[in-house]
Structures are given as structure tokens and as C-alpha cells.
Motif scaffolding. Structure first.
Motif, mmCIF file in Angstrom:
data_model
loop_
_atom_site.group_PDB
_atom_site.id
_atom_site.type_symbol
_atom_site.label_atom_id
_atom_site.label_comp_id
_atom_site.label_asym_id
_atom_site.label_seq_id
_atom_site.Cartn_x
_atom_site.Cartn_y
_atom_site.Cartn_z
ATOM 1 N N ASN A 253 24.320 60.115 42.398
ATOM 2 C CA ASN A 253 25.028 60.530 41.193
ATOM 3 C C ASN A 253 25.821 59.346 40.627
ATOM 4 O O ASN A 253 26.780 58.864 41.238
ATOM 5 C CB ASN A 253 25.975 61.688 41.515
ATOM 6 C CG ASN A 253 26.615 62.273 40.270
ATOM 7 O OD1 ASN A 253 25.957 62.994 39.523
ATOM 8 N ND2 ASN A 253 27.885 61.951 40.037
ATOM 9 N N THR A 254 25.402 58.888 39.447
ATOM 10 C CA THR A 254 26.046 57.730 38.823
ATOM 11 C C THR A 254 26.556 58.021 37.419
ATOM 12 O O THR A 254 27.011 57.096 36.726
ATOM 13 C CB THR A 254 25.053 56.556 38.755
ATOM 14 O OG1 THR A 254 23.875 56.969 38.033
ATOM 15 C CG2 THR A 254 24.659 56.097 40.141
ATOM 16 N N ALA A 255 26.433 59.265 36.960
ATOM 17 C CA ALA A 255 26.861 59.604 35.596
ATOM 18 C C ALA A 255 27.247 61.081 35.569
ATOM 19 O O ALA A 255 27.155 61.797 36.567
ATOM 20 C CB ALA A 255 25.734 59.313 34.595
ATOM 21 N N GLY A 256 27.714 61.494 34.416
ATOM 22 C CA GLY A 256 28.062 62.894 34.250
ATOM 23 C C GLY A 256 29.538 63.162 34.437
ATOM 24 O O GLY A 256 30.292 62.341 34.986
ATOM 25 N N LEU A 257 29.976 64.344 34.009
ATOM 26 C CA LEU A 257 31.368 64.739 34.082
ATOM 27 C C LEU A 257 31.689 65.587 35.300
ATOM 28 O O LEU A 257 32.851 65.686 35.685
ATOM 29 C CB LEU A 257 31.756 65.514 32.810
ATOM 30 C CG LEU A 257 31.552 64.785 31.472
ATOM 31 C CD1 LEU A 257 31.872 65.717 30.320
ATOM 32 C CD2 LEU A 257 32.400 63.522 31.417
ATOM 33 N N LEU A 258 30.689 66.189 35.911
ATOM 34 C CA LEU A 258 30.910 67.136 37.005
ATOM 35 C C LEU A 258 30.498 66.511 38.324
ATOM 36 O O LEU A 258 29.377 66.008 38.467
ATOM 37 C CB LEU A 258 30.120 68.424 36.746
ATOM 38 C CG LEU A 258 30.358 69.611 37.686
ATOM 39 C CD1 LEU A 258 31.830 70.043 37.656
ATOM 40 C CD2 LEU A 258 29.459 70.772 37.294
ATOM 41 N N ASP A 259 31.412 66.528 39.289
ATOM 42 C CA ASP A 259 31.089 66.012 40.614
ATOM 43 C C ASP A 259 30.067 66.935 41.291
ATOM 44 O O ASP A 259 30.172 68.161 41.196
ATOM 45 C CB ASP A 259 32.366 65.942 41.456
ATOM 46 C CG ASP A 259 32.091 65.396 42.839
ATOM 47 O OD1 ASP A 259 31.904 64.179 42.977
ATOM 48 O OD2 ASP A 259 32.047 66.235 43.794
ATOM 49 N N PRO A 260 29.062 66.388 41.980
ATOM 50 C CA PRO A 260 28.038 67.231 42.605
ATOM 51 C C PRO A 260 28.600 68.254 43.582
ATOM 52 O O PRO A 260 28.114 69.397 43.626
ATOM 53 C CB PRO A 260 27.137 66.213 43.310
ATOM 54 C CG PRO A 260 27.311 64.950 42.538
ATOM 55 C CD PRO A 260 28.740 64.952 42.094
ATOM 56 N N VAL B 34 9.071 62.241 30.137
ATOM 57 C CA VAL B 34 8.863 60.818 30.426
ATOM 58 C C VAL B 34 10.155 60.245 30.990
ATOM 59 O O VAL B 34 11.248 60.770 30.767
ATOM 60 C CB VAL B 34 8.431 60.034 29.169
ATOM 61 C CG1 VAL B 34 7.069 60.502 28.684
ATOM 62 C CG2 VAL B 34 9.467 60.186 28.055
ATOM 63 N N VAL B 35 10.017 59.153 31.714
ATOM 64 C CA VAL B 35 11.178 58.474 32.282
ATOM 65 C C VAL B 35 12.075 57.963 31.159
ATOM 66 O O VAL B 35 11.603 57.405 30.166
ATOM 67 C CB VAL B 35 10.723 57.311 33.194
ATOM 68 C CG1 VAL B 35 11.927 56.487 33.639
ATOM 69 C CG2 VAL B 35 9.972 57.848 34.399
ATOM 70 N N GLY B 36 13.367 58.164 31.319
ATOM 71 C CA GLY B 36 14.322 57.707 30.323
ATOM 72 C C GLY B 36 14.575 58.704 29.217
ATOM 73 O O GLY B 36 15.383 58.430 28.325
ATOM 74 N N LEU B 37 13.901 59.863 29.238
ATOM 75 C CA LEU B 37 14.101 60.856 28.186
ATOM 76 C C LEU B 37 15.549 61.321 28.134
ATOM 77 O O LEU B 37 16.093 61.580 27.053
ATOM 78 C CB LEU B 37 13.166 62.051 28.423
ATOM 79 C CG LEU B 37 13.254 63.205 27.423
ATOM 80 C CD1 LEU B 37 12.808 62.739 26.036
ATOM 81 C CD2 LEU B 37 12.405 64.387 27.875
ATOM 82 N N ALA B 38 16.184 61.420 29.287
ATOM 83 C CA ALA B 38 17.583 61.865 29.345
ATOM 84 C C ALA B 38 18.521 60.726 29.687
ATOM 85 O O ALA B 38 19.700 60.954 29.990
ATOM 86 C CB ALA B 38 17.724 62.987 30.382
ATOM 87 N N GLY B 39 18.034 59.499 29.661
ATOM 88 C CA GLY B 39 18.869 58.353 30.012
ATOM 89 C C GLY B 39 18.426 57.724 31.316
ATOM 90 O O GLY B 39 17.642 58.296 32.083
ATOM 91 N N GLN B 40 18.935 56.536 31.601
ATOM 92 C CA GLN B 40 18.512 55.777 32.763
ATOM 93 C C GLN B 40 19.332 56.063 34.011
ATOM 94 O O GLN B 40 18.927 55.706 35.112
ATOM 95 C CB GLN B 40 18.592 54.282 32.439
ATOM 96 C CG GLN B 40 17.672 53.838 31.309
ATOM 97 C CD GLN B 40 16.204 53.959 31.669
ATOM 98 O OE1 GLN B 40 15.820 53.773 32.820
ATOM 99 N NE2 GLN B 40 15.375 54.275 30.686
ATOM 100 N N GLU B 41 20.475 56.688 33.882
ATOM 101 C CA GLU B 41 21.322 56.956 35.041
ATOM 102 C C GLU B 41 21.018 58.335 35.630
ATOM 103 O O GLU B 41 20.042 58.990 35.219
ATOM 104 C CB GLU B 41 22.793 56.818 34.636
ATOM 105 C CG GLU B 41 23.141 55.414 34.121
ATOM 106 C CD GLU B 41 24.570 55.311 33.651
ATOM 107 O OE1 GLU B 41 25.469 55.208 34.518
ATOM 108 O OE2 GLU B 41 24.800 55.361 32.423
ATOM 109 N N THR B 42 21.855 58.799 36.568
ATOM 110 C CA THR B 42 21.583 60.054 37.284
ATOM 111 C C THR B 42 22.835 60.917 37.306
ATOM 112 O O THR B 42 23.839 60.538 37.922
ATOM 113 C CB THR B 42 21.122 59.768 38.728
ATOM 114 O OG1 THR B 42 20.027 58.856 38.702
ATOM 115 C CG2 THR B 42 20.703 61.055 39.414
ATOM 116 N N ALA B 43 22.760 62.064 36.641
ATOM 117 C CA ALA B 43 23.888 63.001 36.578
ATOM 118 C C ALA B 43 23.515 64.265 37.351
ATOM 119 O O ALA B 43 23.129 65.280 36.761
ATOM 120 C CB ALA B 43 24.253 63.320 35.135
ATOM 121 N N ILE B 44 23.638 64.211 38.677
ATOM 122 C CA ILE B 44 23.245 65.348 39.515
ATOM 123 C C ILE B 44 24.194 66.524 39.301
ATOM 124 O O ILE B 44 23.766 67.680 39.192
ATOM 125 C CB ILE B 44 23.210 64.924 40.986
ATOM 126 C CG1 ILE B 44 22.141 63.845 41.198
ATOM 127 C CG2 ILE B 44 22.955 66.119 41.889
ATOM 128 C CD1 ILE B 44 22.106 63.291 42.611
#
Length: 350
Positions: free
Chosen positions: A227-234, A183-193
Motif C-alpha cells: 500500500n503506497t497510496a490512498g486515504l484509508l489505511d488497509p 490495462v495497467v495504469g488505468l487507475a494510476g501507477q501506485e497501489t491503494a489497497i
């Protein structure tokens, strides 16, 4: 025989006949064991008192009449044949079957699905009715899974973080179930590509280390944002995938900020979502994959058809000749002969 028949006979070499071989041929050395037993073991002599019969001459005549049928020869011969067949069965005869070329799966395939908040935008159409992006993506991915029989498929989702929902497995039904439960939002609302690519590469590499390096490792990443979240640059994640021999196909999915209502195009509140096509294209090019852009469900289905052609499921494996066990035939024949011998001996005694 005319010339045509002779040519046909010459074209059929002896190799076309069934090829039999014995796995344990030394069991045939047991064939003379009954003879050795009769020769080495002395006959049993009875020490009981003999019975004197007053009409010995008449008894010998009856024995001569009965000797015409030679009692015991029939049952004895059947028992010898049964013993020989038992030895042949113990030698384990096998027959080489027809050459086969089984398919060989050559891919570990990881699916990465964006579950950020923008995937709930209802700007897609499925079966003539408007649906949100995630519902459309699920339908297309489920159809794609149906065509991947033989591949190991895994599923991960990402939003603010990336999570693996299904490990690489041949059980596509379990992957499909995890997909439907997303479902939408299961992993959060942002995007960590970048984190999604890094986790996929890690899982693909771990699976290869545990089961031997596969011929191909593929990641298919679907996203509708930046990409708006996460620790690793795409782009750094793309380099990691390239160094690990993981090919990444990226799919940018999303409409143009309009919604179809009764055939009329209406603007969506807030307009269309921004998609970083340049970064997605760079990821695919760096890893030897392809970049795709889908603005509706039909285009998305066509993209997965194209990926299905780019990444075929099976390739022919080495040619094999299966070994077919044939010991059951002589074993069954020995049992039948033994039963016939007992029946014949009983009939002769009567």
C-alpha cells in the motif's frame, strides 16, 4: 393378487394422484343459469297470421316419423356440456406439480484487481509463453467467473485510486468484458489497497440495502505490491469490512524476480517486487477470510479453485410445488363441443 402386489398397492397412497384445485370455484354457481333463463324468460309469441295447410294429417305423420331421431336433443346436449366446461374453465383449475428445490444464490462477490505499474512485469507463463502478471490474472479470473453462475459479481480496479468498473450484477459477461478491457495504469501507477477495500465494502453494503441483506458478502483482492497510496489505511479498512460482515480473501501475486527464457531462469531487471504479506494476512484474518500467495499462474489458478470451494455458489432453497394451469383443457373441450353442436344442427336441418 399376491402378497407382493398388495404391499406395492398399499405403498402408493392417494396423494400420488394428480392434485387438482379450483382457484375461483364460485364460477361453478353459473352452471344453472341457462335453466333459470328458460324458466324466468317467457317464450316469444308470434302475432303473424297463421298459415293454413290443407293436408295437416299427412304433415303430422311426417313429424312422427322424424321424431324417432328426436331432432335437437343431440345438439342441445352438446351445448349444455360446452356451457358446463366453460364454467369449469372460468373456475381456473390448477394442478400441483412435483416438489422442486430450486437453488438459492447466497453471495454478493466483489473482485478487486491491482492495476499498478508492477502488474506489467513479464514474469508469468501462460500456455508455455511468457506473459505479464495482468494477462495471467485476467485468464485465471475469467475462468473463475465461468464457475460463478447464480452469484452477483462486481469488479473494481485500483492503483493510485480505486474505481468500480462493474456493479454487482448477475450478468457475468459484462463483468468479463470490463475485465478484459482493463490495462495497467488505468487507475494510476501506485497501489491503494485500503481505498480498494473501502470502496468494495461501500458497494456491497449499498447493494444489500437496496435488495435485502444477502447471506454472504465476499471480497477477493489481488495485488502484487505494498500500500503506497490512498486515504484509508488497509488495517482500518479491514476493520470496516469486519463491521460490515464482509469477508475478505487476499491474494499476493508475483514472481521472485526471475524470468523463464527457453527453460533458463534469468533475473528480472530491478529484482523482485516487495509484497506486504503481513498486512494482507492481517486483513484476511480480521474479516474471517484466507490469505494466499501465488508465485506463478498455476498457483494462482489453484488459489481460485480453493476460493471456489470455500465460497460455494448455490445452496438448496425451500421446497416448492409449482402450480400448473389446466383451464386450457376444459376451454378447448367446450370449443370442440360447440362446433360439433353447430355442425350437427346444420346436418339435421338438411
Amino acid at each position: 393378487m399376491d402378497g407382493r402386489a398388495m404391499s406395492l398397492a398399499a405403498a402408493m397412497p392417494w396423494e400420488t394422484w394428480p392434485e387438482l384445485q379450483l382457484v375461483w370455484p364460485w364460477w361453478l354457481l353459473a352452471l344453472p343459469l341457462p335453466l333459470l333463463a328458460l324458466w324466468l324468460l317467457p317464450a316469444v309469441r308470434s302475432h303473424a297470421a297463421a298459415l293454413r295447410f290443407p293436408h295437416a294429417a299427412r304433415l303430422s305423420e311426417v313429424a312422427k316419423l322424424g321424431g324417432r331421431g328426436r331432432p335437437g336433443r343431440g345438439p342441445g346436449l352438446l351445448l349444455w356440456l360446452a356451457w358446463a366446461l366453460l364454467c369449469v374453465a372460468a373456475a381456473r383449475p390448477q394442478q400441483l406439480g412435483e416438489p422442486v428445490q430450486p437453488p438459492q444464490a447466497g453471495r454478493d462477490l466483489m473482485l478487486a484487481l491491482d492495476l499498478s505499474g508492477s502488474m506489467q512485469e513479464p514474469d508469468m507463463s501462460l500456455g508455455g509463453r511468457p506473459v505479464d502478471r495482468l494477462t495471467a490474472a485476467k485468464a485465471v479470473l475469467a475462468d473463475f467467473l465461468d464457475r460463478r453462475a447464480g452469484d452477483r459479481v462486481g469488479l473494481l480496479v485500483f492503483g493510485r485510486r480505486a474505481y468500480a468498473l462493474a456493479p454487482l450484477t448477475l450478468d457475468r459477461e459484462s463483468v468479463r468484458q470490463q475485465l478484459q478491457d482493463s490495462v495497467v495504469g488505468l487507475a494510476g501507477q501506485e497501489t491503494a489497497i485500503g481505498d480498494a477495500i473501502g470502496l468494495a465494502v461501500k458497494r456491497l453494503r449499498e447493494r444489500s440495502d437496496g435488495a435485502g441483506a444477502p447471506q454472504d458478502r465476499v471480497l477477493i483482492l489481488l495485488t502484487d505490491g505494498v500500500n503506497t497510496a490512498g486515504l484509508l489505511d488497509p488495517r482500518k479498512a479491514a476493520e470496516l469490512a469486519r463491521d460490515s460482515d464482509v469477508r475478505v480473501h487476499t491474494v499476493a501475486f508475483g514472481g521472485d524476480g526471475v524470468m523463464s527464457v527457453f527453460g533458463f531462469k534469468l533475473p528480472m531487471p530491478g529484482g523482485g517486487d516487495e509484497i506486504d504479506e503481513a498486512t494482507l494476512r492481517a486483513i484476511s484474518e480480521a474479516t474471517g477470510g484466507r490469505f494466499f500467495r501465488a508465485r506463478d499462474t498455476e498457483q494462482l489458478a489453484g488459489i481460485y479453485d480453493e476460493i471456489d470451494r470455500l465460497e460455494p455458489v448455490e445452496r438448496p432453497g425451500p421446497t416448492l410445488r409449482p402450480r400448473i394451469e389446466r383451464y386450457a383443457w376444459p376451454l378447448a373441450a367446450a370449443l370442440v363441443l360447440a362446433v360439433l353442436s353447430l355442425l350437427l344442427a346444420g346436418w339435421r336441418r338438411q
